[in-house]
Scaffold this active site. Structure first.
Site, PDB file in Angstrom:
ATOM      1  N   HIS A  79     -10.296  10.554 -20.274  1.00 31.63           N
ATOM      2  CA  HIS A  79     -10.747  11.007 -21.730  1.00 31.63           C
ATOM      3  C   HIS A  79     -10.266   9.648 -22.674  1.00 31.63           C
ATOM      4  CE1 HIS A  79      -6.730  12.118 -23.339  1.00 31.63           C
ATOM      5  NE2 HIS A  79      -6.380  12.390 -22.018  1.00 31.63           N
ATOM      6  N   ASP A  81     -10.564  10.642 -26.325  1.00 30.68           N
ATOM      7  CA  ASP A  81      -9.935  11.054 -27.457  1.00 30.68           C
ATOM      8  C   ASP A  81      -8.442  10.901 -27.366  1.00 30.68           C
ATOM      9  OD1 ASP A  81     -10.262  13.142 -25.336  1.00 30.68           O
ATOM     10  OD2 ASP A  81      -9.944  14.775 -26.752  1.00 30.68           O
ATOM     11  N   ASP A 110      -1.582   8.210 -22.954  1.00 26.03           N
ATOM     12  CA  ASP A 110      -2.642   9.169 -22.628  1.00 26.03           C
ATOM     13  C   ASP A 110      -3.600   9.095 -23.453  1.00 26.03           C
ATOM     14  OD1 ASP A 110      -3.202  11.631 -21.841  1.00 26.03           O
ATOM     15  OD2 ASP A 110      -2.125  12.823 -23.403  1.00 26.03           O
ATOM     16  N   GLU A 143     -10.850  16.208 -24.398  1.00 25.17           N
ATOM     17  CA  GLU A 143      -9.804  16.532 -23.644  1.00 25.17           C
ATOM     18  C   GLU A 143      -8.617  17.257 -24.219  1.00 25.17           C
ATOM     19  OE1 GLU A 143      -6.169  16.565 -20.640  1.00 25.17           O
ATOM     20  OE2 GLU A 143      -6.504  15.750 -22.439  1.00 25.17           O
ATOM     21  N   GLU A 144      -8.492  16.425 -25.245  1.00 22.68           N
ATOM     22  CA  GLU A 144      -7.198  17.008 -26.116  1.00 22.68           C
ATOM     23  C   GLU A 144      -7.558  18.103 -27.065  1.00 22.68           C
ATOM     24  OE1 GLU A 144      -4.434  15.931 -25.568  1.00 22.68           O
ATOM     25  OE2 GLU A 144      -4.607  13.863 -24.902  1.00 22.68           O
TER      26      GLU A 144
END
Length: 384
Positions: A79, A81, A110, A143-144
């Site tokens: 991801h 985001d 991340d 995803e976040e």
């Protein structure tokens, strides 16, 4: 890395990571982060299909890129985001500053760093030879966030087209303290529940004229927290139920309130399913508080990729670069692997996650080079 490979385009993970870090892609905004990857992948010969899902006025940015045909089929997933940066950074969180051998920026651990390494690894492989089989990328911008319109519909789209990979590798930051520590081969399931109990308001001096919802709620919660859900399983730690909030909103000391609510979360292993746990919560609540409402949200079921050839190849590749044989683990929070696991084997290995979601998120520049080489070796061992 030979000089010929080093001079090939997009083989440097640091440069690509910095380009992505400078995009303020705080979920659900993309701000050009995916365009950085698309530009690199198209230049490397990938066919890119953009797959926006969700509301027409604000779709989630996703894309799928593939190069090659036949088998084996390997997919890198991840991801672009990131979570909000917060305050107190030593550097602008979107400036991608390198200082004392560390690269700083929101999302470097991340997981923009892992994405940059996967693209650079593919670029290095292509600079050496034409790989066998097919390499693909499944990238989401959700995803976040709620994760409703990201990896889940994209993997479903791939299944409908018959393009599922044989194995999927996510570059999530799986290592707690040093590169080479941990490979994730599964994740616990996660569910949230909100319980609202209705009572009858009244004066505390006349409890027989009221029905205290707090007492009923606490009785239900006591039964739930008093149960040992399990003792764990071969690959999973014991399941855990945690009450996260109890709310009444009562400012008076002499009034029995009319309503009380609570929230709880269960992280559960492969001895349970979300549906069975939901039924149990509803049953316990109904027995103690018949006049209640229970709302449950299951964000993912527990899953496990049984260690096999692909995981063994990944372990050997990590050990070949770092000198450490990574442990196989299923702990931590949820990830988009929970959606992919329903269709193909999946594992996760990325950078050190000690600073993910924290102020001054950073990784060692050296680790980006090491992770790139791990991914390159893995592709070779996987048969590409």
């Amino acid at each position: 890395m030979t000089s010929a490979v080093a001079s090939a385009p997009f083989t440097d993970p640091v440069e690509l990571a910095q380009d992505m870090l400078r995009c303020r892609s705080v979920t659900p905004v993309d701000d050009g982060a995916q365009a950085c990857l698309i530009t690199a992948l198209e230049a490397l010969g990938f066919t890119v299909t953009q797959l926006p899902f969700g509301p027409a006025d604000a779709p989630t940015p996703n894309f799928y890129a593939r190069r090659g045909e036949g088998k084996p089929r390997l997919c890198f997933a991840g991801h672009t985001d990131v979570v909000p940066p917060g305050q107190g950074w030593a550097h602008d969180p979107f400036e991608a500053v390198i200082q004392d051998g560390m690269l700083y920026g929101r999302g470097i651990a991340d997981m923009k760093g892992g994405l940059a390494c996967s693209v650079a690894a593919v670029a290095r492989l292509l600079a050496e030879r034409e790989p066998h089989g097919a390499i693909s990328f499944l990238i989401t911008g959700d995803e976040e966030g709620p994760a409703h319109y990201g990896t889940k519909p994209v993997i479903e789209w791939l299944a409908e087209r018959g393009e599922l990979p044989d194995f999927c590798l996510l570059g999530e930051p799986t290592n707690p303290s040093f590169l080479g520590e941990t490979i994730k081969i599964g994740r616990r399931g996660s569910m949230n529940a909100r319980i609202v109990v209705q009572g009858v308001q009244g004066h505390v001096a006349y409890p027989h004229r009221a029905d205290n919802p707090i007492h009923r709620l606490l009785a239900a919660l006591s039964e739930m927290t008093g149960r040992v859900l399990d003792e764990g399983s071969e690959w999973f730690a014991p399941s855990s139920l945690q009450v996260t909030s109890v709310d009444v909103g009562n400012t008076a000391t002499n009034v029995i309130p009319a309503e009380a609510s609570a929230m709880l979360n269960i992280r559960f292993n492969d001895r349970h399913t979300g549906a069975v746990l939901e039924a149990w919560i509803r049953d316990v609540t109904a027995r103690h508080a018949p006049n209640s409402q229970v709302d449950v949200s299951i964000s993912g079921e527990a899953f496990l990729t049984e260690p096999g050839e692909a995981v063994t190849c990944l372990q050997a590749s990590v050990a070949g670069v770092t000198g450490s044989v990574p442990a196989l683990d299923t702990g931590g929070g949820t990830s988009d692997a929970r959606f992919i696991s329903q269709y193909c084997d999946v594992a996760e290995f990325g950078l050190v996650g000690a600073t993910m979601h924290k102020t001054d998120e950073h990784v060692a520049v050296e680790s980006l080079e090491e992770l790139t080489e791990i991914y390159r070796l893995f592709m070779q061992r996987f048969g590409l």
